[in-house]
Design a protein around this motif. Structure first.
Motif, short mmCIF file in Angstrom:
data_model
loop_
_atom_site.label_atom_id
_atom_site.label_comp_id
_atom_site.label_asym_id
_atom_site.label_seq_id
_atom_site.Cartn_x
_atom_site.Cartn_y
_atom_site.Cartn_z
N CYS A 1 0.83 -1.21 0.00
CA CYS A 1 0.00 0.00 0.00
C CYS A 1 0.87 1.26 0.00
CB CYS A 1 -0.92 0.00 1.23
SG CYS A 1 -2.29 -1.17 1.12
N GLY A 2 1.97 1.21 0.75
CA GLY A 2 2.88 2.36 0.79
C GLY A 2 3.52 2.64 -0.55
N VAL A 3 3.90 1.56 -1.26
CA VAL A 3 4.50 1.72 -2.59
C VAL A 3 3.50 2.38 -3.55
CG1 VAL A 3 5.37 0.47 -4.60
CG2 VAL A 3 6.14 -0.17 -2.31
N LYS A 4 2.25 1.89 -3.54
CA LYS A 4 1.22 2.46 -4.42
C LYS A 4 0.95 3.92 -4.06
CE LYS A 4 -1.17 -1.88 -5.46
NZ LYS A 4 -2.41 -2.67 -5.27
N ALA A 5 0.88 4.20 -2.74
CA ALA A 5 0.61 5.57 -2.30
C ALA A 5 1.71 6.51 -2.77
CB ALA A 5 0.50 5.61 -0.78
N ARG A 6 2.97 6.06 -2.73
CA ARG A 6 4.07 6.93 -3.15
C ARG A 6 4.02 7.18 -4.66
NH1 ARG A 6 10.68 6.15 -2.70
NH2 ARG A 6 11.13 8.38 -2.96
N GLU A 7 3.70 6.15 -5.42
CA GLU A 7 3.60 6.33 -6.88
C GLU A 7 2.55 7.38 -7.22
OE1 GLU A 7 2.69 2.48 -8.34
OE2 GLU A 7 4.75 1.71 -8.20
N ILE A 8 1.40 7.29 -6.54
CA ILE A 8 0.32 8.26 -6.80
C ILE A 8 0.76 9.66 -6.38
CG2 ILE A 8 -2.00 8.94 -6.09
CD1 ILE A 8 -2.59 5.88 -5.80
N ALA A 9 1.42 9.77 -5.23
CA ALA A 9 1.86 11.08 -4.74
C ALA A 9 2.86 11.72 -5.71
CB ALA A 9 2.49 10.93 -3.36
N ARG A 10 3.76 10.91 -6.24
CA ARG A 10 4.74 11.44 -7.19
C ARG A 10 4.05 11.95 -8.45
NH1 ARG A 10 9.95 7.28 -7.20
NH2 ARG A 10 11.22 8.48 -5.73
N ARG A 11 3.09 11.20 -8.96
CA ARG A 11 2.38 11.61 -10.19
C ARG A 11 1.60 12.91 -9.98
NH1 ARG A 11 0.93 6.08 -10.73
NH2 ARG A 11 -1.21 6.57 -10.05
N SER A 12 1.04 13.06 -8.81
CA SER A 12 0.19 14.23 -8.55
C SER A 12 0.95 15.39 -7.93
CB SER A 12 -0.98 13.83 -7.65
OG SER A 12 -0.52 13.33 -6.40
N GLY A 13 2.26 15.25 -7.74
CA GLY A 13 3.05 16.35 -7.17
C GLY A 13 2.75 16.59 -5.70
N ASP A 14 2.32 15.55 -4.99
CA ASP A 14 1.95 15.68 -3.57
C ASP A 14 3.16 15.33 -2.71
OD1 ASP A 14 0.82 15.69 -1.08
OD2 ASP A 14 -0.48 13.95 -1.41
N ARG A 15 3.94 16.35 -2.34
CA ARG A 15 5.15 16.10 -1.57
C ARG A 15 4.84 15.55 -0.19
NH1 ARG A 15 9.87 15.14 -2.82
NH2 ARG A 15 10.99 16.58 -1.46
N PHE A 16 3.84 16.08 0.48
CA PHE A 16 3.51 15.56 1.79
C PHE A 16 3.03 14.11 1.69
CE2 PHE A 16 0.68 14.57 5.29
CZ PHE A 16 1.48 14.89 6.37
N GLY A 17 2.19 13.83 0.70
CA GLY A 17 1.71 12.46 0.50
C GLY A 17 2.85 11.49 0.27
N GLU A 18 3.89 11.95 -0.44
CA GLU A 18 5.05 11.11 -0.68
C GLU A 18 5.77 10.81 0.64
OE1 GLU A 18 9.10 11.01 -3.46
OE2 GLU A 18 7.67 12.66 -3.65
N GLY A 19 5.92 11.84 1.46
CA GLY A 19 6.57 11.63 2.76
C GLY A 19 5.77 10.70 3.64
N GLU A 20 4.44 10.86 3.62
CA GLU A 20 3.58 10.01 4.44
C GLU A 20 3.65 8.56 3.97
OE1 GLU A 20 -0.72 10.90 6.54
OE2 GLU A 20 -0.48 11.30 4.40
N ALA A 21 3.69 8.35 2.64
CA ALA A 21 3.80 7.00 2.09
C ALA A 21 5.12 6.36 2.49
CB ALA A 21 3.65 7.04 0.58
N LEU A 22 6.20 7.13 2.44
CA LEU A 22 7.52 6.61 2.85
C LEU A 22 7.52 6.23 4.32
CD1 LEU A 22 9.75 9.16 0.91
CD2 LEU A 22 9.89 6.66 0.67
#
Length: 775
Positions: free
Chosen positions: A706-727
């Motif tokens: 789930c974390g891997v998928k969340a990070r991919e989505i965050a990167r595509r959408s430019g969501d820096r906080f979402g990327e940090g949260e996924a990591l």
């Protein structure tokens, strides 16, 4: 050849009528080359009796090749050119003499020397080095004339640099054959730009060509000038050029020539010219110039105040020189006294003796086309530090294409700066000039609609960006239609984030301006929209400040729906900040308003936030009750977005009650709804929370997925906080699998993102986990 007395041509040296007429032209050059129109206005009253003299009559007086003179008219012309009564008598006598003798031929001289070098010339080491280096650069230029165009805003020191560079070169043994200088009056409202053909006539006579042999046509004069300059080591300063066309025929062809052209307008179209754009002085250079003019001791004893003076002058050399001269003229003043004087007096304080900053800018402003003048003044009254093309289009009420063209034209005139692509700003001194000039020249009918258009545009565009960033924002519709000015288009979340970040300072300024102007709609919409990025990045203190400003503004409008929307968001913000009492008050007020309005969708939005609030305050059962109500409302309204939010909130409550399997089942439903809707950012968040539910059940590999998928989505959408949260979620899952090395990599990346976003709570968690995993 006529000697010059104090720089003034001597008519006594004229051997014939042609030379006398030539000297008369030299006298006009000595007087600053006034236009025939302005000179005619001065001459008429000096005639005896006074009469109206036409510009064409005046032009005929200076025509070489003539056979007779109107001595009375010539005497009046001489007096109008600033010659005293005694000298005017000598001109009259010489005119009578050469008129009687009627001979031809004989050279004269004028403009044989460069203007004096400035004794207090300071700084500009790099610029000076670049100019001098250009004269010795090998390559194709070794066989062609060297042309350096020095460009910049009025008062930036272009002339002083050109003159100083020429003197340096001559002193070092270069260009010793001929040194020519001419002020082309490119921006002189009184005289108008000098005629290149007339300048060529003066140059030719200075080079020894008899007046009778100077051709009448500009093309022939240019050809003779190039021939006369051939094989002469010469430096030529063409100062204050209006454009490329004015100087094109004044440029020699010999490789031994250096031409320095100055202009407050871009000369990019001048073939073969190397462009040197002159900016204001550095802070250190500005202090050095103040010391050079006012005295080093007076500046060094109060360097803090002196630095304030430099800032007040915008590091502009002319402003610094005027300010320092005023300090020098007042021995009892300190630098602090001067700073106080400048802060009180505005642009008018930049005056000493006959020197003033305002007329320098007036020349540039008055030369602008009407559309450019209007936009320049509007830029002075707009509240932000800079503008984009779209903002300028809204301000002026024109298309983006028209705005871009005008902005570029102002840049070409060095009245506007473009420090980064697509963003335009006024120098501080020019902004003060524009603001003060707008007070005199802009009517209320021009000013008020322009400000209204800009503020409405900022509100509309900020809301578009916020909605792109958070599609479920649900911001109330504006009370009036949006402006016709083009809005910035946001293709994805990264575009919206970039715009909100870049415009943040301007949005704050626009919000304050809207409040001051009584623009109630923009006064709350702008900060409300700006708060969204702060919320997404978990910067809750700034988010709260913006929302508080917005709520203060919306209360003045009486818009109950907007007030409830803001109270709901402030409740969520207070929850994140741990202020439970304040959060509950805001939620209850918002819920009551939504029910009063019969707004079921808005009611569901408040209930969803209340569920989160009850979960954070260890009241999951109460939260679950509200979540059921929110879910019923969402399904009744057919709002799948609200349904997913309610299910998400229910899952959090069930987790708080230890019912982890049920919570996971609900989160899988949330993921399915978000995927079907194509929700992007909110789908990423759903994966983050689903990963948390998997971890609660010890399902660490599924949680990592789930974390891997969340990070991919965050990167595509430019969501820096979402990327940090996924990591962060991935790291926890990896730790659960007993893989601390990989977990540390994720934690280090996450900590870097949270530090960048100033998300303190999440940064602290990432750092604590890093510390816990140290071997």
């Amino acid at each position: 050849m006529g000697e010059q007395r104090g720089g003034m041509p001597d008519p006594g040296g004229a051997a014939d009528l042609a030379e006398f007429v030539g000297l008369l032209g030299d006298l006009r050059a000595w007087a600053g080359m006034p236009s025939y129109r302005s000179l005619a206005k001065r001459v008429g009253p000096l005639m005896r009796p006074a009469r109206v003299v036409s510009p064409s009559t005046l032009a005929d007086v200076f025509r070489t090749g003539r056979r007779r003179l109107d001595i009375d008219l010539v005497t009046a012309v001489v007096r109008a050119l600033g010659v005293g009564e005694g000298e005017a008598g000598r001109w009259r006598e010489s005119g009578i003499r050469v008129h009687r003798e009627a001979k031809t031929g004989g050279p004269i001289g004028v403009l044989r020397q460069l203007p004096a070098d400035l004794a207090v010339f300071t700084g500009r080491e790099k610029e000076l080095g670049d100019l001098i280096a250009a004269t010795a650069r090998p390559g194709p230029r070794a066989t062609t004339v060297v042309i350096s165009a020095i460009e910049g805003m009025g008062g930036v020191g272009k002339t002083q640099l050109a003159v100083h560079a020429a003197h340096c070169l001559v002193r070092s043994g270069h260009f010793t054959d001929v040194q020519l200088y001419v002020n082309l009056h490119g921006f002189d409202s009184e005289q108008g730009p000098a005629d290149p053909s007339e300048v060529l006539a003066v140059f030719l006579r200075q080079l020894g060509v008899p007046a009778a042999r100077v051709p009448s046509g500009p093309g022939e004069r240019a050809a003779m000038f190039r021939d006369q300059m051939q094989d002469r080591a010469s430096v030529l300063i063409l100062d204050n050029a209006v454009d490329e066309e004015q100087v094109r025929d004044l440029i020699p062809a010999s490789s031994g020539c250096l031409v320095l052209v100055t202009s407050r307008r871009s000369l990019a179209g001048l073939d073969g010219a190397e462009i040197h754009r002159l900016d204001v002085l550095s802070d250190a250079e500005a202090l050095d110039l103040l010391a050079a003019v006012a005295g080093g001791e007076r500046i060094s004893t109060d360097r803090v105040a002196a630095a304030g003076v430099a800032r007040a002058c915008g590091n502009l050399p002319l402003a610094l020189t005027i300010a320092a001269a005023r300090l020098k003229a007042r021995p009892s003043w300190t630098a602090s006294d001067l700073l106080e004087h400048l802060s009180r007096g505005g642009l008018d304080a930049m005056t000493v003796g006959r020197r003033s900053l305002r007329p320098v800018f007036d020349l540039s402003f008055d030369a602008l086309p009407r559309r450019a003048r209007l936009l320049f003044l509007l830029l002075g009254i707009q509240p932000g530090a800079d503008v984009t093309t779209e903002a300028a289009a809204a301000l002026a009420g024109v298309t983006s294409r028209a705005a871009r063209s005008t902005l570029e034209a102002l840049c070409d005139e060095y009245l506007l700066l473009q420090r980064s692509p697509g963003r335009f700003e006024l120098h501080d001194i020019l902004r003060a000039y524009a603001l003060e000039t707008a007070a005199d020249r802009l009517s209320t009918a021009e000013r008020a609609p322009a400000v209204d258009r800009l503020l409405t545009w900022y509100a509309r565009t900020a809301e578009d960006a916020a909605t792109t960033l958070l599609p479920s924002l649900g911001m109330p519709s504006p009370a009036r239609s949006a402006p016709r000015a083009p809005a910035t288009q946001f293709t994805d979340r990264s575009d919206a984030v970039a715009w909100l970040e870049a415009e943040h300072a301007n949005l704050l300024a626009a919000s304050a301006a809207a409040t001051a102007a009584g623009h109630l709609e923009a006064a709350w919409r702008i900060p409300a929209a700006a708060s969204v990025l702060r919320a997404v990045n978990q910067n809750w203190p700034e988010c709260e400040a913006l929302l508080t400003d917005a709520l203060s503004g919306v209360r003045r409008t009486g818009d109950l729906a907007a007030q409830a929307w803001l109270q709901n968001r402030l409740g969520a913000t207070a929850t994140e900040l741990g202020r439970t009492k304040e959060a509950e008050e805001m939620f209850n007020a918002a819920l009551a308003a939504r029910r009063l309005l019969g707004d079921r969708d808005g009611e569901a939005a408040v209930l969803n936030n209340l569920v989160i609030f009850y979960g954070r305050t260890d009241r999951p059962r109460l939260g679950l009750e509200h979540a059921v109500l929110a879910l019923e409302l969402a399904r009744r309204e057919g709002n799948t977005d609200r349904e997913a939010s309610a299910l998400n909130a229910m899952a959090a409550c069930l987790s708080g009650l230890g019912r982890n399997a049920e919570a996971l089942e609900l989160m899988l439903q949330v993921v399915a709804i978000r995927e079907a809707r194509g929700d992007g950012y909110r789908l990423g968040l759903a994966y983050v929370l689903t990963g948390s539910r998997h971890r609660d059940l010890g399902q660490f590999e599924a949680a990592q997925g789930c974390g891997v998928k969340a990070r991919e989505i965050a990167r595509r959408s430019g969501d820096r906080f979402g990327e940090g949260e996924a990591l962060l979620g991935q790291a926890k899952a990896l730790l659960g699998q007993g893989r601390p090395a990989l977990a540390r990599n994720c934690l280090q990346e996450a900590a870097g993102i949270f530090d960048e976003l100033e998300a303190e709570r999440y940064l602290a968690e990432a750092r604590q986990l890093l510390a816990d995993t140290e071997v």
